[in-house]
Scaffold this active site. Sequence first.
Site, PDB file in Angstrom:
ATOM      1  N   HIS A   1     -10.497  -6.391  -2.065  1.00 11.32           N
ATOM      2  CA  HIS A   1     -11.558  -6.251  -1.057  1.00 11.32           C
ATOM      3  C   HIS A   1     -12.727  -5.549  -1.746  1.00 11.32           C
ATOM      4  O   HIS A   1     -12.640  -4.359  -2.051  1.00 11.32           O
ATOM      5  CB  HIS A   1     -11.069  -5.404   0.127  1.00 11.32           C
ATOM      6  CG  HIS A   1      -9.956  -6.043   0.894  1.00 11.32           C
ATOM      7  ND1 HIS A   1     -10.129  -7.190   1.645  1.00 11.32           N
ATOM      8  CD2 HIS A   1      -8.647  -5.709   1.043  1.00 11.32           C
ATOM      9  CE1 HIS A   1      -8.978  -7.526   2.218  1.00 11.32           C
ATOM     10  NE2 HIS A   1      -8.064  -6.645   1.863  1.00 11.32           N
TER      11      HIS A   1
ATOM     12  N   ASP B   1     -12.135 -10.688  -0.558  1.00 19.65           N
ATOM     13  CA  ASP B   1     -13.412 -10.842   0.134  1.00 19.65           C
ATOM     14  C   ASP B   1     -14.417  -9.940  -0.574  1.00 19.65           C
ATOM     15  O   ASP B   1     -14.051  -8.918  -1.150  1.00 19.65           O
ATOM     16  CB  ASP B   1     -13.346 -10.602   1.656  1.00 19.65           C
ATOM     17  CG  ASP B   1     -12.718  -9.287   2.085  1.00 19.65           C
ATOM     18  OD1 ASP B   1     -12.498  -8.392   1.240  1.00 19.65           O
ATOM     19  OD2 ASP B   1     -12.456  -9.143   3.298  1.00 19.65           O
TER      20      ASP B   1
ATOM     21  N   ASN C   1       2.088  -5.242  -3.103  1.00 16.06           N
ATOM     22  CA  ASN C   1       0.687  -5.571  -2.811  1.00 16.06           C
ATOM     23  C   ASN C   1      -0.106  -4.293  -2.539  1.00 16.06           C
ATOM     24  O   ASN C   1       0.380  -3.397  -1.843  1.00 16.06           O
ATOM     25  CB  ASN C   1       0.662  -6.473  -1.567  1.00 16.06           C
ATOM     26  CG  ASN C   1      -0.679  -7.122  -1.287  1.00 16.06           C
ATOM     27  OD1 ASN C   1      -1.267  -7.761  -2.158  1.00 16.06           O
ATOM     28  ND2 ASN C   1      -1.180  -6.965  -0.065  1.00 16.06           N
TER      29      ASN C   1
ATOM     30  N   GLU D   1       0.800  -1.241   0.000  1.00 15.72           N
ATOM     31  CA  GLU D   1       0.000   0.000   0.000  1.00 15.72           C
ATOM     32  C   GLU D   1       0.832   1.291   0.000  1.00 15.72           C
ATOM     33  O   GLU D   1       0.621   2.173   0.827  1.00 15.72           O
ATOM     34  CB  GLU D   1      -0.956  -0.005   1.208  1.00 15.72           C
ATOM     35  CG  GLU D   1      -1.886  -1.201   1.211  1.00 15.72           C
ATOM     36  CD  GLU D   1      -2.879  -1.208   2.375  1.00 15.72           C
ATOM     37  OE1 GLU D   1      -2.783  -0.347   3.266  1.00 15.72           O
ATOM     38  OE2 GLU D   1      -3.765  -2.075   2.372  1.00 15.72           O
TER      39      GLU D   1
ATOM     40  N   GLU E   1      -6.088 -10.941  -1.024  1.00 15.45           N
ATOM     41  CA  GLU E   1      -6.907 -10.708   0.177  1.00 15.45           C
ATOM     42  C   GLU E   1      -8.390 -10.685  -0.174  1.00 15.45           C
ATOM     43  O   GLU E   1      -9.160  -9.880   0.351  1.00 15.45           O
ATOM     44  CB  GLU E   1      -6.501  -9.379   0.844  1.00 15.45           C
ATOM     45  CG  GLU E   1      -5.033  -9.312   1.197  1.00 15.45           C
ATOM     46  CD  GLU E   1      -4.627  -8.026   1.918  1.00 15.45           C
ATOM     47  OE1 GLU E   1      -5.513  -7.284   2.400  1.00 15.45           O
ATOM     48  OE2 GLU E   1      -3.410  -7.762   1.985  1.00 15.45           O
TER      49      GLU E   1
HETATM   50  C1  XIL Z   1      -6.366  -6.325   8.343  1.00 13.71           C
HETATM   51  C2  XIL Z   1      -6.705  -7.496   9.264  1.00 13.71           C
HETATM   52  O1  XIL Z   1      -7.614  -8.338   8.600  1.00 13.71           O
HETATM   53  C3  XIL Z   1      -7.292  -6.985  10.554  1.00 13.71           C
HETATM   54  O2  XIL Z   1      -7.434  -8.059  11.481  1.00 13.71           O
HETATM   55  C4  XIL Z   1      -6.399  -5.926  11.168  1.00 13.71           C
HETATM   56  O3  XIL Z   1      -7.032  -5.366  12.288  1.00 13.71           O
HETATM   57  C5  XIL Z   1      -6.096  -4.822  10.161  1.00 13.71           C
HETATM   58  O4  XIL Z   1      -5.536  -5.396   9.000  1.00 13.71           O
HETATM   59  N1  XIL Z   1      -4.946  -4.653   3.744  1.00 13.71           N
HETATM   60  C6  XIL Z   1      -3.975  -5.501   4.202  1.00 13.71           C
HETATM   61  C7  XIL Z   1      -4.253  -6.389   5.357  1.00 13.71           C
HETATM   62  O5  XIL Z   1      -2.893  -5.613   3.580  1.00 13.71           O
HETATM   63  O6  XIL Z   1      -3.109  -6.608   6.140  1.00 13.71           O
HETATM   64  C8  XIL Z   1      -5.358  -5.843   6.217  1.00 13.71           C
HETATM   65  O7  XIL Z   1      -5.662  -6.820   7.221  1.00 13.71           O
HETATM   66  C9  XIL Z   1      -6.575  -5.511   5.375  1.00 13.71           C
HETATM   67  C10 XIL Z   1      -6.227  -4.479   4.350  1.00 13.71           C
END
Ligand code: XIL
Length: 442
Positions: free
Chosen positions: A235, A266, A199, A156, A264
């Site tokens: 996400h 979802d 990422n 990020e 990641e």
């Molecule tokens: C999130 C986790 O799922 C949570 O449990 C934590 O509180 C915050 O981080 N981008 C990412 C992940 O790269 O590491 C993040 O994970 C979600 C967004």
Amino acid sequence: MVTRKSLVLGMAGLLAATGLSVLSGTAEAASTLGAAAAEKGRYFGAAVAANHLGEAAYVSTLDTEFNSVTPENEMKWDAVESTRNSFNFTAADQIVSHAQSKGMKIRGHTLVWHSQLPSWVSGLAAADLRTAMNNHITQVMTHYKGKIHSWDVVNEAFQDGSSGARRSSPFQDKLGNGFIEEAFRTARTADPAAKLCYNDYNTDGVNAKSTAVYNLVKDFKARGVPIDCVGFQSHFNSASPVPSDYQANLQRFADLGVDVQITELDIEGSGTAQATSYSNVVKACLAVSRCTGITVWGVTDKYSWRASGTPLLFDGNYAKKAAYTAVLTALGGSSSGGGGTAACSVSYSKQEEWSDRFNGKVTVTAGSSAISTWTTTVTVTSPQKISATWNGTPTWDSSGNVMTMKPNGNGTLAAGASTSFGFTVMTNGNTAAPTVGSCTAS
Ligand code: XIL
């Protein structure tokens, strides 16, 4: 001197050494996410939290369905180095050893990120911050050297919106644009076998932010800065749905010569709409040959970081949702067919070699269903003798040339997951490769 005859013998040895993969009983479609993805040459993973590894239903869902894990928080800077140069790997190690015992791949997440960053790091002045960043990368990657399939080296680093600019962070603000390159160069030295990924989120479609990342990767490739993969967090929700140009965006990155991974995933929602979106994501990955795997950001809705959006494939009771079936179907699998037949395959590779002996390694891979145990044989040619074995329980025939190998203790493997055992062959003058028999599983 290589004679014609020894070349031919060499070929036969090579064939034996390569080890035919004998996969029995896999005519039916794969019945789990991991196995179905494996049949497409990809992994299917989940983010895992160490504090749920004591929950039987959580672990059995993980072990049955997934063949890759990403620690959800346990490898982040605040978790492993909350105090400078004092590293705590306890929780991350729990996830890594669980994954290794099941033959799962492991994604490392994440080394350099502005979030979940201890305040001692953000307080450092430039020169010290650079030292701390490189030390953090080196220490963490060295601890896990050889165990991590891909690392999210930098997470990020770009701003949302149309600017295409870098996000303000301690690293960006004090070290400047070069911090990403420096992090990747340090990472390559620390574990040369790990794939190194950039990422990010909101980079899933073609937009200003993803184009900024694209230009970074293009520049790295042009200048020989090490980078192997780009992670797309993916996400999604109603405000940020699966983009229509998702596949095209993955493809344009792949065309730069990097792998792409969905890291990641979802998707908030329910029912058919959610299922259709999941299916579209899987199809996009399968359509891009360099899309090497998909990770969903959790096992069950109840532990999701966005639990109220029920964004995952299993509900709070670990029941399969419509989204699960859509993913399995898109992967070419099927939940019908009675759960599949226990099966396994074996492959052989030669390892270290000395003047009087060599080591062999046999990898056992479960078929499209989880297995509880396996058996295979290794046959050597007299006067060869197997003098040592590891990671297995051997028994021998009367000649001593045929070794039957079973697991050392618990032999469970998730569908598509692998384990391996090893042995030393005393050549007694004969360097022929051993013959590995077929694998049986139950
Ligand atoms: C999130 C986790 O799922 C949570 O449990 C934590 O509180 C915050 O981080 N981008 C990412 C992940 O790269 O590491 C993040 O994970 C979600 C967004």
